[in-house]
Design a protein around this motif. Structure first.
Motif, PDB file in Angstrom:
ATOM      1  N   PHE A 247      10.077   7.192  -0.412  1.00  0.00           N
ATOM      2  CA  PHE A 247       9.430   7.550   0.853  1.00  0.00           C
ATOM      3  C   PHE A 247       9.072   6.295   1.648  1.00  0.00           C
ATOM      4  O   PHE A 247       9.116   6.282   2.866  1.00  0.00           O
ATOM      5  CB  PHE A 247       8.152   8.361   0.573  1.00  0.00           C
ATOM      6  N   LEU A 248       8.690   5.262   0.904  1.00  0.00           N
ATOM      7  CA  LEU A 248       8.209   4.062   1.587  1.00  0.00           C
ATOM      8  C   LEU A 248       9.309   3.054   1.874  1.00  0.00           C
ATOM      9  O   LEU A 248       9.119   2.127   2.644  1.00  0.00           O
ATOM     10  CB  LEU A 248       7.135   3.385   0.725  1.00  0.00           C
ATOM     11  N   LEU A 249      10.464   3.268   1.238  1.00  0.00           N
ATOM     12  CA  LEU A 249      11.516   2.260   1.299  1.00  0.00           C
ATOM     13  C   LEU A 249      11.879   1.812   2.717  1.00  0.00           C
ATOM     14  O   LEU A 249      11.833   0.614   3.008  1.00  0.00           O
ATOM     15  CB  LEU A 249      12.761   2.768   0.554  1.00  0.00           C
ATOM     16  N   PRO A 250      12.238   2.733   3.612  1.00  0.00           N
ATOM     17  CA  PRO A 250      12.639   2.256   4.950  1.00  0.00           C
ATOM     18  C   PRO A 250      11.529   1.476   5.644  1.00  0.00           C
ATOM     19  O   PRO A 250      11.761   0.386   6.173  1.00  0.00           O
ATOM     20  CB  PRO A 250      12.936   3.545   5.726  1.00  0.00           C
ATOM     21  N   THR A 251      10.304   2.014   5.574  1.00  0.00           N
ATOM     22  CA  THR A 251       9.182   1.335   6.218  1.00  0.00           C
ATOM     23  C   THR A 251       9.003  -0.071   5.652  1.00  0.00           C
ATOM     24  O   THR A 251       8.865  -1.038   6.395  1.00  0.00           O
ATOM     25  CB  THR A 251       7.891   2.155   6.016  1.00  0.00           C
ATOM     26  N   LEU A 252       9.027  -0.170   4.330  1.00  0.00           N
ATOM     27  CA  LEU A 252       8.797  -1.476   3.718  1.00  0.00           C
ATOM     28  C   LEU A 252       9.898  -2.464   4.080  1.00  0.00           C
ATOM     29  O   LEU A 252       9.623  -3.619   4.399  1.00  0.00           O
ATOM     30  CB  LEU A 252       8.682  -1.334   2.194  1.00  0.00           C
TER      31      LEU A 252
ATOM     32  N   PHE B 189      11.799  -2.558   6.762  1.00  0.00           N
ATOM     33  CA  PHE B 189      11.639  -2.997   8.151  1.00  0.00           C
ATOM     34  C   PHE B 189      10.439  -3.925   8.291  1.00  0.00           C
ATOM     35  O   PHE B 189      10.489  -4.922   8.999  1.00  0.00           O
ATOM     36  CB  PHE B 189      11.477  -1.785   9.076  1.00  0.00           C
ATOM     37  N   LEU B 190       9.354  -3.572   7.611  1.00  0.00           N
ATOM     38  CA  LEU B 190       8.145  -4.385   7.752  1.00  0.00           C
ATOM     39  C   LEU B 190       8.339  -5.771   7.176  1.00  0.00           C
ATOM     40  O   LEU B 190       7.875  -6.760   7.741  1.00  0.00           O
ATOM     41  CB  LEU B 190       6.964  -3.689   7.076  1.00  0.00           C
TER      42      LEU B 190
ATOM     43  N   VAL C 216      11.163  -7.495   6.850  1.00  0.00           N
ATOM     44  CA  VAL C 216      12.029  -8.296   7.717  1.00  0.00           C
ATOM     45  C   VAL C 216      11.340  -8.630   9.037  1.00  0.00           C
ATOM     46  O   VAL C 216      11.375  -9.770   9.497  1.00  0.00           O
ATOM     47  CB  VAL C 216      13.352  -7.536   7.997  1.00  0.00           C
ATOM     48  N   GLY C 217      10.695  -7.609   9.630  1.00  0.00           N
ATOM     49  CA  GLY C 217      10.224  -7.783  10.998  1.00  0.00           C
ATOM     50  C   GLY C 217       8.835  -8.366  11.127  1.00  0.00           C
ATOM     51  O   GLY C 217       8.509  -8.938  12.167  1.00  0.00           O
TER      52      GLY C 217
ATOM     53  N   VAL D  84       6.429  -9.215   7.897  1.00  0.00           N
ATOM     54  CA  VAL D  84       5.876  -9.988   6.781  1.00  0.00           C
ATOM     55  C   VAL D  84       6.480 -11.386   6.754  1.00  0.00           C
ATOM     56  O   VAL D  84       5.762 -12.389   6.726  1.00  0.00           O
ATOM     57  CB  VAL D  84       6.101  -9.264   5.441  1.00  0.00           C
TER      58      VAL D  84
END
Lengths: 349, 321, 447
Positions: A73-78, A80-81, A83-84, A86
């Motif tokens: 569930f968290l994979l896409p969010t993590l 993107f976060l 790369v963009g 963190v």
């Protein structure tokens, strides 16, 4: 040049690919999460059958599966976060400890510069004024208006008008206000509303954006003008969600509107109030376009985000720019701590 | 909070019923003063915008020499400013319509991706038990503060040179040309939107009644199933609310598009064109006024038509928390 | 399991990539190749041929109509060589160029108007030194005075493109004739004329330094022009390279001399208000009161010719024209302040070098000049190809061997000073701060 629709076709195609990618990614993820566990469930069932046939105890493992679901569930969010945001945040922190060529370590020199340079100290003070005033005034206005409009006719029209500035870009809003603050010489007709009012009251026209600290407050007005609509919409929604029974009961008890506000309304909308204040505070800390469009940070109006952008990109001082950005990270800590406490309370309650 | 607020789980219908009843009660409290004051405030709030709007229909020399309020005593009306903004353009920068299409192509996916990803993430953070989820949530929340200006260079590097770890190319460069660059803008906007999206949607999803989830779990529903069949329908208003915010933000964005799409009519959005128009000749109020209104139209339509969802969406999320 | 999962992630990422790949095929380049290459009008371009179908990207601060003219100026080059030039102009050029270069997305060529910025990219090893052909072409067509600004540590990085002359005062020949005013030849004459105009009830000068995020630059031009005039070119060079401190008494003299006009309420700000209105008047608008007779003099560069309201005749006998900003002591020669942009390369592919060489050539200079509103220091530029009288005057000044030319000082200084504290300092100075405080502040920011 004639407008050629055929030339625009690749763009629509690209948009379509984007939408296909969206459906594929989101749909695929959900499907995957649906199908794979089902398959495992079937296999376990088979194992169960086999095991019961063999007389051994059925294998039990539920805990790790929860974690797995969460991961997907968290994979896409993590991704993107990381790369963009963190990686850039870490890079910024590292750069803030280096010189302007990003080649040599200079320790905390850039931070020392930040607090010793009078013009930068001014920038920090300005940011502080912004972040104290904007959330407070915008929320207060939004709240008062939400209470007022709750009992008024033509409610949706009035609300739309107040919310209107939200739909305008920060740059557009600032242009609108520059027009209000515009100045023409005494001998000429004024084209700015504010000066026109001053003149018609017998005063002399002023160059509003030149005088510090008044100019910072005039810029803050722009931000409040934009954000009050947001506060009003959210708080008004929260007020409407207060159950009628409570309101009615309170009325039967004969409470005054004043008591009603403090005893019923305020406690009920507290969570909404927090969302509003937190969101506006963070937006204010990062405010950039308004100052850039109105004064470009001249006349002592600069704020951290502006100075950071100028230092890092225009003056070729990425170290100093990054140090300002890191200071911004630090400023948000109180809000984060508050949020942690909130979350704790919520979990306990 | 001790007041017995209704939970969203009771169903949208129930909430709707209650609001109408509440509405009836409040109708009685309707006061003339409240109406008067709120209308006056709303009008005051609109004066600056209104002034610009009037100005956009005035001839150039009028705008520059007299205040917009003189329009009412000396009405001079022209469409020239709009004509100039909409139809006149230099051949190298192309037609406004091109930029308009670019804006659409940039905005739609940039709204959809973060909304969906954040909904999934917010559900996991609120309803799946795993170690460290609160800290993860707080970390994502705190990421809101990272100024996007500082993320431009590393993100651009990610696109143009890929990722190399210890001399090994882990991810290739994207190497996009022309309209393919939209993908970079979608990616960038998605990154920048996620922290706020997760914060807002988590606020909302965490309020859904636990009994509902528990019942579903007992029935053997898996998380994806609960998400799809129970959570998703209930959070549509919240999704719409965030969608509007994201739409306004992306539509009005200049910096991200300038960096990741470039400034030509192949890929640049409306804002880039309007900024250039105003920028080359400085204080051209007449172009600025008309240009500002051209760019406001779409967000305004979107906001007004989705206002209903928007209000409901934020409402339920912040009732209890 | 773990392997399968990461494969899945890759596949998801791949969906996007795949979609992009397909588009790339769908919109593949089917540009026609140049058929004109062998036609007679292509003869001058022969040496640049052999790169058919290649693309060169250019990034600059040139936009709108000016960008159209650029595209028009190299159209024939494109047709004859088959090289496609993709030009993008942006008002954010100075800041965005750095972002693009650091982000690994540099353009092939960039027109950099600030030697200081050029040096920064050269020092960082981002710029490619110009090829031998480009260097030869540049040395042939430009004076060493110009080329030294794009030479860093002995390496040559590119030729100038357009130039401008900043030492101009705009006035209305018509009004001057009516009132019997004379174009001044010395600084003292200029002040006398100002007093004369002020006595007639008109404020003689109008000025404006507002320019978006570059607010302040027109005032720095004033200071630079006066530094050249009061302290001389040698001291000027020391000043721009920090050989003397920014708060040196010589600098203070120049600033105060500028103050005798800019901070004199009797002289400014015709048509706009008092001294402080200079800070908020946009540089584009600043000279327009000349056309309505509300002010008589406006010091601004040759490119201000494009800013007059439509229908204004710019000519020696027209509505507006410019005279040379007079020297304080004419015996010491005529110092001229100017600026321009340099064609620098971030790539050294042969087609990029071909374009870079072409832009340094006399053919290009004449091709661009014919379209109008353009000045260059290119020696091959034929005066007959320059339609606009102010541009003609500028070219004459630039080509005159007796001219002592100096580049805009704020463009030579490090950006933190030249595009930062110097600009902001001048804004504060106009807004009432005293000279010493302002200069001390700028000095302390120069590290």
């Amino acid at each position: 040049m004639e407008f050629d629709f055929a030339e625009e076709q690749p763009k629509f195609l690209m948009l379509m690919y984007g939408l296909i990618a969206f459906v594929a990614v989101v749909g695929g993820l959900l499907l995957l999460l649906d199908v794979v566990p089902a398959w495992f469930a079937r296999r376990r069932e088979a194992q169960l059958v086999a095991a019961s046939a063999g007389g051994a105890p059925p294998p039990r493992r539920r805990k790790p599966r929860e974690g797995l679901f969460a991961l997907f569930f968290l994979l896409p969010t993590l991704l993107f976060l990381i790369v963009g945001l963190v990686v850039p945040a870490i890079r910024t922190t590292v750069l803030s400890l280096m010189d302007k060529d990003s080649a040599n370590w200079v320790g905390l020199r850039n931070y020392g510069w930040m607090f010793s340079e009078p013009s930068i100290v001014r920038v920090l003070t300005n940011t502080l004024i912004w972040v104290l005033l904007v959330p407070l005034v915008a929320t207060a206005f939004g709240l008062i208006y939400a209470v007022l409009v709750d009992r008024a006719r033509l409610e949706s029209l009035a609300k739309s008008l107040i919310f209107l500035p939200m739909a305008i870009s920060f740059v557009g809003a600032t242009i609108i206000w520059k027009f209000v603050y515009a100045f023409r010489g005494e001998e000429q007709e004024q084209i700015g509303l504010l000066n026109q009012i001053v003149v018609s009251l017998g005063g002399e026209p002023k160059q509003w954006l030149l005088d510090s600290p008044l100019n910072t407050f005039l810029l803050i007005v722009i931000m409040i003008w934009i954000q009050a609509g947001f506060a009003m919409v959210v708080l008004s929604a929260a007020i409407k969600a207060i159950p009628a029974d409570i309101v009615e009961a309170a009325r039967l008890d004969g409470v005054t509107p004043w008591q009603m506000f403090w005893r019923i309304t305020m406690p009920s909308i507290r969570p909404a109030l927090i969302v509003v204040v937190v969101t506006i505070s963070i937006a204010t800390l990062k405010v950039f376009d308004i100052v850039r469009t109105a004064t470009n940070g001249n006349y002592d109006t600069s704020v951290i985000a502006n100075e950071m952008y100028n230092q890092a990109f225009r003056y070729g001082e990425p170290g100093q720019g990054s140090a300002l950005a890191v200071f911004l990270f630090i400023l948000v800590t109180p809000i984060v701590i508050y949020q942690i406490r909130n979350l704790r309370k919520q979990r306990e309650g | 909070m001790t007041t017995a607020t209704p939970t969203v789980g009771a169903g949208v219908q129930a909430t709707a019923k209650k609001t109408t009843r509440a509405g009836r009660v409040r109708k009685r409290l309707n006061s003339r003063t409240a109406t008067l004051v709120s209308i006056i405030l709303a009008l005051l709030w609109t004066v600056p915008t209104f002034g610009l709007f009037i100005s956009s229909f005035r001839p150039e020399n009028q705008i520059k020499t007299t205040g917009w309020w003189t329009f009412f005593t000396d009405p001079q009306f022209t469409f020239e400013n709009y004509q100039e903004v909409l139809f006149s353009s230099s051949s190298s920068s192309g037609q406004l319509a091109s930029y308009f299409i670019n804006s659409l192509a940039i905005t739609i996916p940039s709204v959809l991706f973060p909304t969906a990803f954040a909904a999934l993430a917010a559900y996991a953070l609120a309803w799946i038990n795993f170690k460290g989820r609160d800290w993860l949530y707080i970390a994502i929340f705190a990421l809101q503060i990272v100024p996007l200006q500082m993320a431009l260079v590393p993100l651009l590097k990610f696109f143009s040179t890929g990722v190399t770890v210890a001399g090994v190319q882990v991810l290739p460069a994207w190497d996009l040309v022309d309209e393919q660059k939209f993908a970079q803008v979608w990616f960038a906007h998605t990154c920048f939107a996620l922290p706020f999206a997760v914060y807002l949607l988590h606020n909302f999803i965490a309020q859904l009644p636990g009994d509902l989830m528990e019942a579903a779990r007992v029935d053997g529903a898996t998380h994806p199933k609960i998400f799809r069949t129970i959570v998703l329908p209930l959070i549509t208003p919240a999704l719409a609310a965030f969608g509007i915010f994201q739409f306004l933000w992306v539509w009005n964005d200049l910096l991200v598009a300038l960096i990741f799409a470039g400034g030509t009519s192949d890929t640049a959005p409306l804002t880039v064109r309007l900024a250039e128009m105003a920028g080359t000749r400085g204080n051209e109020w007449q172009r600025l006024t008309a240009g500002a209104f051209v760019s406001i139209v779409v967000p305004l339509i979107v906001f007004l038509s989705l206002q209903r969802f928007f209000v409901r969406g934020l409402l339920a999320g912040s009732v209890k928390g | 399991m773990a392997f399968a999962r990461s494969r899945q992630a890759l596949a998801i990422a791949g969906v996007l990539g795949l979609a992009l790949g397909v588009t790339a095929c769908g919109t593949g380049n089917d540009k026609k190749s140049s058929s004109k290459a062998s036609s007679p009008e292509c003869a001058p371009y022969e040496k640049y041929q052999g790169h058919d179908g290649k693309k060169v990207t250019i990034y600059s601060s040139i936009r709108d109509i000016e960008a159209d003219r650029l595209a028009q100026s190299w159209k024939q080059f494109e047709d004859c060589t088959g090289i496609k030039i993709d030009h993008e102009g942006s008002g954010e050029f100075e800041a965005q160029l750095g972002v693009r270069v650091d982000g690994g997305n540099a353009p092939d060529l960039a027109f950099i108007p600030q030697p200081g910025l050029l040096k920064r990219f050269a020092d960082a090893g981002k710029l490619k030194p110009a090829g031998a052909d480009t260097k030869a072409m540049a040395e042939q067509n430009y004076s060493p005075d110009w080329l030294k600004y794009s030479t860093v540590d002995g390496k040559f990085y590119g030729a100038p493109l357009g130039s401008n002359v900043k030492s101009f005062v705009w006035y209305s020949p018509k009004t001057f004739k009516e009132k019997g005013w004379q174009v001044p030849q010395t600084w003292d004459d200029l002040i006398k004329l100002s007093d004369q105009i002020a006595a007639s009830g008109t404020k003689p000068w109008c000025a404006g330094i507002e320019s978006g995020d570059a607010t302040g630059w027109p005032a720095t031009d004033w200071i630079e022009d006066l530094m050249l005039r009061t302290a001389g070119p040698e001291v000027y060079d020391q000043w721009t390279t920090h050989g003397i401190p920014f708060n040196d008494p010589k600098v203070a003299d120049a600033v105060n001399k500028a103050g005798t006009i800019l901070k004199n309420d009797k002289y400014v700000n015709g048509g706009f208000g008092g001294v402080k209105s200079i800070a908020t008047t946009s540089f584009q608008e600043a000279g327009t009161p000349i056309t309505t007779g509300k002010c008589a003099l406006h010091r601004q560069a040759s490119f201000y010719a494009n800013q007059w309201p439509q229908g204004t005749k710019v000519a020696e006998d027209g509505d507006v024209f410019a005279f040379y900003f007079p020297a304080v002591d004419p015996a010491k020669g005529k110092p001229v302040l100017g600026g321009g942009e340099f064609v620098t390369a971030f790539a050294d592919r042969p087609e990029v070098q071909a374009v870079q060489t072409y832009l340094a050539s006399g053919e290009y200079a004449n091709s661009r000049a014919k379209i109008g509103d353009w000045v260059s220091a290119n020696k091959k530029l034929d005066l007959n190809n320059v339609p606009n009288p102010v541009d003609k005057l500028s070219v004459q000044i630039l080509q005159d061997p007796k001219t002592v030319f100096r580049f805009d000082g704020s463009d030579l200084m490090p950006a933190a000073v030249g595009a930062g504290t110097f600009w902001k300092g001048m804004v504060d100075w106009i807004n009432g701060k005293d000279t010493t405080t302002v200069l001390n502040g700028i000095e302390s920011s120069w590290k």
